[in-house]
Design a protein around this motif. Structure first.
Motif, PDB file in Angstrom:
ATOM      1  N   PRO A 135       0.822  -1.209   0.000  1.00  0.00           N
ATOM      2  CA  PRO A 135       0.000   0.000   0.000  1.00  0.00           C
ATOM      3  C   PRO A 135       0.855   1.257   0.000  1.00  0.00           C
ATOM      4  CG  PRO A 135      -0.028  -1.059   2.151  1.00  0.00           C
ATOM      5  CD  PRO A 135       0.713  -1.968   1.244  1.00  0.00           C
ATOM      6  N   ALA A 136       0.346   2.301  -0.646  1.00  0.00           N
ATOM      7  CA  ALA A 136       0.992   3.613  -0.582  1.00  0.00           C
ATOM      8  C   ALA A 136       0.391   4.361   0.608  1.00  0.00           C
ATOM      9  CB  ALA A 136       0.748   4.375  -1.870  1.00  0.00           C
ATOM     10  N   SER A 137       0.881   5.562   0.881  1.00  0.00           N
ATOM     11  CA  SER A 137       0.273   6.322   1.963  1.00  0.00           C
ATOM     12  C   SER A 137      -0.522   7.480   1.367  1.00  0.00           C
ATOM     13  CB  SER A 137       1.350   6.879   2.892  1.00  0.00           C
ATOM     14  OG  SER A 137       2.009   7.948   2.264  1.00  0.00           O
ATOM     15  N   ILE A 138      -1.390   8.061   2.186  1.00  0.00           N
ATOM     16  CA  ILE A 138      -2.216   9.176   1.703  1.00  0.00           C
ATOM     17  C   ILE A 138      -1.332  10.331   1.244  1.00  0.00           C
ATOM     18  CG2 ILE A 138      -3.892  10.913   2.461  1.00  0.00           C
ATOM     19  CD1 ILE A 138      -5.264   8.930   4.065  1.00  0.00           C
ATOM     20  N   ARG A 139      -0.169  10.501   1.929  1.00  0.00           N
ATOM     21  CA  ARG A 139       0.699  11.626   1.585  1.00  0.00           C
ATOM     22  C   ARG A 139       1.319  11.483   0.203  1.00  0.00           C
ATOM     23  NH1 ARG A 139       2.110  14.593   6.196  1.00  0.00           N
ATOM     24  NH2 ARG A 139       0.957  13.761   7.930  1.00  0.00           N
ATOM     25  N   SER A 140       1.414  10.248  -0.301  1.00  0.00           N
ATOM     26  CA  SER A 140       2.097  10.072  -1.589  1.00  0.00           C
ATOM     27  C   SER A 140       1.146  10.210  -2.772  1.00  0.00           C
ATOM     28  CB  SER A 140       2.753   8.696  -1.637  1.00  0.00           C
ATOM     29  OG  SER A 140       1.755   7.709  -1.605  1.00  0.00           O
ATOM     30  N   LEU A 141      -0.136  10.493  -2.535  1.00  0.00           N
ATOM     31  CA  LEU A 141      -1.069  10.654  -3.648  1.00  0.00           C
ATOM     32  C   LEU A 141      -0.903  12.052  -4.237  1.00  0.00           C
ATOM     33  CD1 LEU A 141      -4.290   9.011  -2.224  1.00  0.00           C
ATOM     34  CD2 LEU A 141      -2.634   8.055  -3.785  1.00  0.00           C
ATOM     35  N   LYS A 142      -0.343  12.110  -5.441  1.00  0.00           N
ATOM     36  CA  LYS A 142      -0.129  13.404  -6.081  1.00  0.00           C
ATOM     37  C   LYS A 142      -0.941  13.449  -7.381  1.00  0.00           C
ATOM     38  CE  LYS A 142       3.128  14.949  -3.240  1.00  0.00           C
ATOM     39  NZ  LYS A 142       2.872  14.028  -2.138  1.00  0.00           N
ATOM     40  N   SER A 143      -0.734  14.544  -8.145  1.00  0.00           N
ATOM     41  CA  SER A 143      -1.627  14.742  -9.289  1.00  0.00           C
ATOM     42  C   SER A 143      -1.418  13.703 -10.389  1.00  0.00           C
ATOM     43  CB  SER A 143      -1.412  16.137  -9.859  1.00  0.00           C
ATOM     44  OG  SER A 143      -0.063  16.272 -10.233  1.00  0.00           O
ATOM     45  N   ILE A 155      -7.483   4.477   8.913  1.00  0.00           N
ATOM     46  CA  ILE A 155      -8.549   4.208   9.877  1.00  0.00           C
ATOM     47  C   ILE A 155      -9.782   4.970   9.433  1.00  0.00           C
ATOM     48  CG2 ILE A 155      -9.252   4.432  12.280  1.00  0.00           C
ATOM     49  CD1 ILE A 155      -6.382   4.476  13.062  1.00  0.00           C
ATOM     50  N   ILE A 156     -10.923   4.319   9.440  1.00  0.00           N
ATOM     51  CA  ILE A 156     -12.183   5.004   9.128  1.00  0.00           C
ATOM     52  C   ILE A 156     -12.580   5.817  10.355  1.00  0.00           C
ATOM     53  CG2 ILE A 156     -14.594   4.681   8.520  1.00  0.00           C
ATOM     54  CD1 ILE A 156     -12.835   3.800   6.337  1.00  0.00           C
ATOM     55  N   ILE A 157     -12.800   7.139  10.192  1.00  0.00           N
ATOM     56  CA  ILE A 157     -13.162   7.914  11.374  1.00  0.00           C
ATOM     57  C   ILE A 157     -14.613   8.348  11.367  1.00  0.00           C
ATOM     58  CG2 ILE A 157     -10.885   8.744  11.982  1.00  0.00           C
ATOM     59  CD1 ILE A 157     -11.533  11.287  10.476  1.00  0.00           C
ATOM     60  N   SER A 158     -15.260   8.420  10.217  1.00  0.00           N
ATOM     61  CA  SER A 158     -16.682   8.727  10.263  1.00  0.00           C
ATOM     62  C   SER A 158     -17.327   8.205   8.991  1.00  0.00           C
ATOM     63  CB  SER A 158     -16.920  10.229  10.379  1.00  0.00           C
ATOM     64  OG  SER A 158     -16.646  10.858   9.160  1.00  0.00           O
ATOM     65  N   GLU A 232      -5.129   8.681   7.942  1.00  0.00           N
ATOM     66  CA  GLU A 232      -3.966   7.800   7.834  1.00  0.00           C
ATOM     67  C   GLU A 232      -3.633   7.227   9.204  1.00  0.00           C
ATOM     68  OE1 GLU A 232      -0.350   9.679   6.609  1.00  0.00           O
ATOM     69  OE2 GLU A 232      -0.991  11.606   7.370  1.00  0.00           O
ATOM     70  N   SER A 233      -3.085   6.020   9.218  1.00  0.00           N
ATOM     71  CA  SER A 233      -2.886   5.333  10.493  1.00  0.00           C
ATOM     72  C   SER A 233      -1.826   6.057  11.312  1.00  0.00           C
ATOM     73  CB  SER A 233      -2.475   3.880  10.243  1.00  0.00           C
ATOM     74  OG  SER A 233      -1.517   3.835   9.235  1.00  0.00           O
ATOM     75  N   MET A 242       0.084  16.697  11.620  1.00  0.00           N
ATOM     76  CA  MET A 242      -1.286  16.259  11.868  1.00  0.00           C
ATOM     77  C   MET A 242      -1.617  15.153  10.877  1.00  0.00           C
ATOM     78  SD  MET A 242      -2.525  18.065  14.266  1.00  0.00           S
ATOM     79  CE  MET A 242      -4.279  17.888  14.117  1.00  0.00           C
ATOM     80  N   PRO A 243      -2.431  14.178  11.287  1.00  0.00           N
ATOM     81  CA  PRO A 243      -2.809  13.140  10.315  1.00  0.00           C
ATOM     82  C   PRO A 243      -3.680  13.710   9.189  1.00  0.00           C
ATOM     83  CG  PRO A 243      -3.849  12.773  12.444  1.00  0.00           C
ATOM     84  CD  PRO A 243      -2.915  13.894  12.623  1.00  0.00           C
ATOM     85  N   ARG A 244      -3.471  13.212   7.975  1.00  0.00           N
ATOM     86  CA  ARG A 244      -4.243  13.692   6.823  1.00  0.00           C
ATOM     87  C   ARG A 244      -5.525  12.880   6.682  1.00  0.00           C
ATOM     88  NH1 ARG A 244      -0.223  15.576   2.836  1.00  0.00           N
ATOM     89  NH2 ARG A 244       1.092  16.956   4.075  1.00  0.00           N
ATOM     90  N   HIS A 245      -6.490  13.484   5.957  1.00  0.00           N
ATOM     91  CA  HIS A 245      -7.773  12.823   5.758  1.00  0.00           C
ATOM     92  C   HIS A 245      -8.053  12.667   4.272  1.00  0.00           C
ATOM     93  CE1 HIS A 245      -9.123  13.414   9.959  1.00  0.00           C
ATOM     94  NE2 HIS A 245      -8.197  14.338   9.881  1.00  0.00           N
TER      95      HIS A 245
END
Length: 736
Positions: A135-143, A155-158, A232-233, A242-245
Motif C-alpha cells: 500500500p501507498a500512503s495518503i501523503r504520496s497521492l499526487k496529481s 482508519i475510518i473515522i466517520s 492515515e494510520s 497532523m494526520p491527513r484525511h
C-alpha cells in the motif's frame, strides 16, 4: 485524463454520450471486454493432475444464487492471465472497470441459466478488486495518480448514512413535455450537467425556453452509496504533523462494510470533483475554475483484524477450535493464562489472575421480568507510583477483543458516555458514542482514575452497574448499550499509600467503590530479596529481548490468547452449581458480620462497603473461572478460588483501617493506647488554641503513659496537618 469532468458545453444533439468515440475506440473496447470475459470464464486454480476449479465462474454462480450480485477479482490472477489487461485496468480504471462489470454480467448470465420464472433478467454484477501490492500512503497521492488505481491503508473515522444516487436519469422538457430516458450518469461524486436546449422540433409551435429539462425522480435508476472519511494510520504520521484525511465514496455492496474505528486497506480510483464554489466576494469571481478536490472511489475494502483494539473477532476454523479445546482441557490453564498476561511485568500474580477473570467475564443474565444482571467484572487498582499499573492497562487494551484506553484528566463525562452535537452538513442533531459505547463487548481502561473530576466520575455510575447510558439532551432521548468491563488505575490521596491513615488513603465515594468487584491495593514494599529479583528481571528486559522472545514455560502467545478469549466469550455461559451457591451464601454472611465487627471496633464506617453487589461479584468471578476452562457449571473449586481472590483484594482493602504496620506498634494494646491518647489530646486541646509541647508531655507522663507513645501521637497529628509548630517549635497550635 478520464478522471476530469466532461466539459460543461452542450449542443442540442449531445445525448447518450460515448457514441462520439471513433469506430476504433468501440472495437478496442469490445476486444478488452472479450478478454475480460475469457478471463472470468477460463481462469482456474490448481493443476490438471490434482484437479482444478474455475475460480471466478464458481464464485459468480454461488454469489448469484445467494442473491448477492458481486464478485471479488484479484489483480494478481488477472496479471497472470494477461499482463496487458491488468495494466489497462491499473492505468485507466474509469473506462475499463465498467467493461469488466459488463463481462461479469454476461458470464453470470451464462452460468445461471436456466433461471426460475420471474428472474429472467440478469442483474448487474459489481466487481470488487483486491491486490497484494504494497500500500501507498495518503501523503504520496499526487496529481499524476489521478484516475489511477491506488491502494492505501488507514482508519475510518466517520461514515454517513447510506443514501441513493441515480445511475440513469430520465428527463422531461417543461415546454413540450418530451421525455428523454436512460441518460447514463458517471459514477462517483461528479454529477451531470443537464442539456441547455430542447431539440424536438415541431412545426407551428413556440420554441422551448432555455434550460427546459427537469428530472423525473420516479423513473430514475438508483444505487446505494455512502461516503466515509479515512484518516492515515497513526504510526505512519511523521513527527509533529497532523494526520491527513481523505474522502471515500462507496456504492452498492461496499456500503456498510466498515464502521468508524476499523483499520482498513482501501483499493480505489483516485478521482477529483468540483469544489463547491465559495460565495465570491466582489471582483475575484472567476477564480478557482480549474481547481478540483480529490476523493477516492472505492473498488475494494479489506478490514485488518490485527492491531490494537480490534481482536480476532472473525470465525474460528475447526483446527483452531481443536487447539483451543485442548488448551482448555489442560489442568493448569488458569495459571498459564495468568502468566501470559504482560509477561514482561514481574510479580503481582493475584492481580494478573484477577485481570484474567476480567477479560473472560461472567455470564450476563436476563431475568423473566425483563431486568438484566451484568456479567462484566470491574476492577480497581489503587497503588503506589512505579508498580506497573499503566503498563498492565495498556496490555489489557491490546489483548481484549475490543479495548479502549483513556486517561482520567483528558476525558470528560461526554467523552466517556455520549455526546450530542450538530451535524455540519444537515444542521440536525446527531449523537456520538463515547469510549464506553465504543467498547461495547470489551474493556475500558481508565488511567489516573483519581484525577477525574467528580461530576465526570458520576457519569460512569450507570454504565458500570446497569450497563446502559441514558441521554436526554437537545430533543434526543435514548438509551445506549455499554456492556463493557471497567479496569481503572488510581493513586492514593497522598501519592503513596500511608499505612497510618487507614481509609483516608481512599478518596472515592462508597457509591463508586461498591460497583467495583475487586479492589487491589498495590503497595511498594521494601524487601531485599524481592527487590533483587525484580531488579534482575528489569535489567534482563533492558539488556536483551530474550525474555520476550523465548517466553516462560507454559505461556500462551498473544494471538492465541486473543482468540481464546473471544472464543470463550461467545461460546460459553456458565452457571453456579447448587452446592457452590450454598457455600457462597454462608461465606457472605460471615464476611458481612466481619465487616460489621470491624466498623464497631474502629468507631466509623468502612470506606469500602461490603454489600449485595460484592456477593454478585464473587458469583461473577466464579463464573469467569469456569469460562476459562470452558465448563458449563461453576463448582465449589471455582467458588473457593473466587473467594480467595476476593479476600486478597476487596476485603483486605476494606479492613485496612487499623494502624498496623507502623514501626514499634504492632500489638493490639499499643494501638488502643495510641487512640486513647489521641482522643484525650483532642478533648483537652480546642481548635485554634496554643499549648506548649513540654507541658503536654509532662501531663501525659503523670498519667503513666510511656513517653515514646506521646511523641508518636504528636508526630502522627503533625503529619496529618492537625497540629502545627509555632515559635521555634516550642508551642503547638491546633489547626483542625
Amino acid at each position: 485524463m478520464s478522471g476530469f469532468d466532461d466539459p460543461g458545453v452542450y449542443y442540442s444533439d449531445s445525448f447518450g454520450g460515448g457514441e462520439g468515440v471513433g469506430d476504433e475506440g468501440v472495437v478496442k473496447r469490445s476486444q478488452i471486454k472479450k478478454r475480460f470475459r475469457e478471463f472470468l470464464r477460463q481462469f482456474r486454480v490448481g493443476t490438471d493432475r490434482t484437479g482444478f476449479t474455475y475460480k471466478y465462474r464458481d464464485e459468480l454462480k454461488r454469489h448469484y444464487t445467494l442473491g448477492e450480485y458481486w464478485v471479488e477479482v484479484e489483480m494478481e490472477d488477472l496479471a497472470s492471465f494477461d499482463e496487458d489487461l491488468s495494466d489497462c485496468l491499473y492505468k485507466l480504471p474509469t473506462e475499463n472497470l465498467p467493461l469488466l462489470e459488463e463481462a461479469a454480467q454476461e458470464v453470470a448470465d451464462e452460468v445461471t441459466r436456466p433461471r426460475p420464472v420471474g428472474e429472467e433478467t440478469v442483474q448487474d454484477i459489481q466487481v470488487m478488486l483486491k491486490s497484494d501490492a504494497h500500500p501507498a500512503s495518503i501523503r504520496s497521492l499526487k496529481s499524476e495518480q489521478v484516475s489511477r488505481l491506488v491502494k492505501i491503508p488507514g482508519i475510518i473515522i466517520s461514515s454517513t448514512a447510506v443514501r441513493a444516487k441515480a445511475t440513469r436519469v430520465c428527463l422531461q422538457c417543461r415546454g413540450c413535455r418530451a421525455v428523454i430516458s436512460n441518460i447514463p450518469l458517471p459514477p462517483g461524486l461528479q454529477g451531470y450537467a443537464l442539456p441547455r436546449k430542447c431539440n424536438t422540433e415541431q412545426a407551428g409551435r413556440v420554441k422551448c425556453p432555455v434550460d427546459p429539462y427537469f428530472i423525473i425522480p420516479d423513473r430514475c435508476v438508483c444505487v446505494d452509496f455512502q461516503t466515509l472519511r479515512l484518516q492515515e494510520s497513526p504510526d505512519a504520521v511523521p513527527h509533529g504533523e497532523m494526520p491527513r484525511h481523505m474522502q471515500l465514496y462507496c456504492d452498492r455492496y461496499l456500503c456498510d462494510r466498515v464502521v468508524p474505528g476499523n483499520r482498513v486497506t482501501i483499493m480505489g480510483i483516485y478521482s477529483i470533483k468540483k469544489v463547491a464554489q465559495a460565495k465570491a466576494k466582489g471582483r475575484d469571481k472567476g477564480a478557482g475554475v480549474g481547481i478540483r478536490s480529490a476523493y477516492l472511489r472505492v473498488v475494494g475494502i479489506q478490514v485488518d483484524t490485527e492491531g490494537a483494539g480490534r481482536g480476532a473477532t472473525g470465525s474460528v476454523t475447526p483446527q483452531e477450535e481443536e487447539e483451543l479445546r485442548s488448551l482448555a482441557a489442560s489442568p493448569s490453564v488458569y495459571d498459564s493464562i495468568a502468566r501470559s498476561l504482560a509477561p514482561s511485568i514481574y510479580g503481582s500474580d493475584d492481580l494478573k489472575k484477577a485481570i484474567a477473570c476480567l477479560l473472560f467475564g461472567g455470564s450476563r443474565k436476563r431475568l423473566p421480568d425483563g431486568l438484566t444482571r451484568r456479567g462484566d467484572i470491574n476492577l480497581l487498582m489503587l497503588g503506589d507510583p512505579g508498580t506497573a499499573k499503566s503498563q498492565l492497562l495498556k496490555f489489557v487494551e491490546r489483548c481484549s477483543p475490543i479495548g479502549v484506553y483513556t486517561s482520567g484528566k483528558g476525558s470528560s463525562a461526554a467523552g466517556l458516555t455520549a455526546s450530542v452535537l450538530r451535524d455540519p452538513h444537515t444542521r440536525g442533531f446527531i449523537m456520538e458514542g463515547g469510549a464506553m459505547v465504543l467498547a461495547d463487548g470489551g474493556v475500558v481502561c481508565i488511567d489516573e482514575f483519581d484525577k477525574m473530576r467528580e461530576d465526570d466520575r458520576v457519569a460512569i455510575h450507570e454504565a458500570m452497574e446497569q450497563q446502559t447510558i441514558s441521554i436526554a439532551k437537545a430533543g434526543i432521548t435514548t438509551t445506549l448499550n455499554s456492556r463493557c468491563s471497567v479496569l481503572a488505575a488510581a493513586n492514593s490521596v497522598f501519592g503513596r499509600w500511608d499505612d497510618t491513615k487507614g481509609e483516608d488513603n481512599i478518596d472515592f465515594m462508597p457509591t463508586i467503590l461498591s460497583r467495583f468487584d475487586m479492589i487491589f491495593i498495590i503497595k511498594d514494599q521494601h524487601d531485599q530479596q524481592r527487590d533483587m529479583t525484580l531488579a534482575r528481571h528489569v535489567m534482563n528486559v533492558h539488556l536483551s529481548a530474550q525474555t520476550q522472545t523465548e517466553g516462560v514455560e507454559g505461556e500462551i502467545p498473544l494471538a492465541t490468547l486473543k482468540k481464546y478469549i473471544a472464543y470463550s466469550r461467545t461460546k460459553c455461559g456458565p452457571r453456579l452449581s447448587a452446592a457452590a451457591a450454598e457455600k457462597l451464601k454462608n461465606r457472605y454472611v460471615v464476611m458481612r458480620s466481619g465487616a460489621r465487627e470491624h466498623e464497631r471496633e474502629s468507631d466509623r464506617r468502612a470506606s469500602i462497603p461490603i454489600t449485595v453487589r460484592q456477593l454478585e461479584a464473587v458469583v461473577r468471578i466464579a463464573e469467569s473461572l469456569a469460562k476459562m476452562k470452558l465448563q458449563a457449571i461453576a463448582g465449589e473449586a471455582e467458588v473457593d478460588e473466587a473467594l480467595r481472590l476476593f479476600q486478597v483484594s476487596t476485603l483486605d482493602a476494606a479492613l485496612s483501617g487499623s494502624l498496623s504496620g507502623v514501626e514499634g506498634f504492632t500489638t493490639q494494646e499499643d494501638q488502643e493506647m495510641i487512640s486513647r491518647i489521641e482522643k484525650q489530646l483532642k478533648r483537652r486541646f480546642a481548635i485554634g488554641s496554643q499549648v506548649s509541647e513540654h507541658s503536654i508531655i509532662q501531663d501525659f507522663t503523670k498519667q503513666k503513659y510511656p513517653e515514646h507513645a506521646i511523641h508518636k501521637v504528636l508526630h502522627l497529628m503533625l503529619r496529618r496537618g492537625e497540629l502545627q509548630h509555632r515559635m521555634q517549635r516550642k508551642v503547638l497550635y491546633r489547626v483542625k
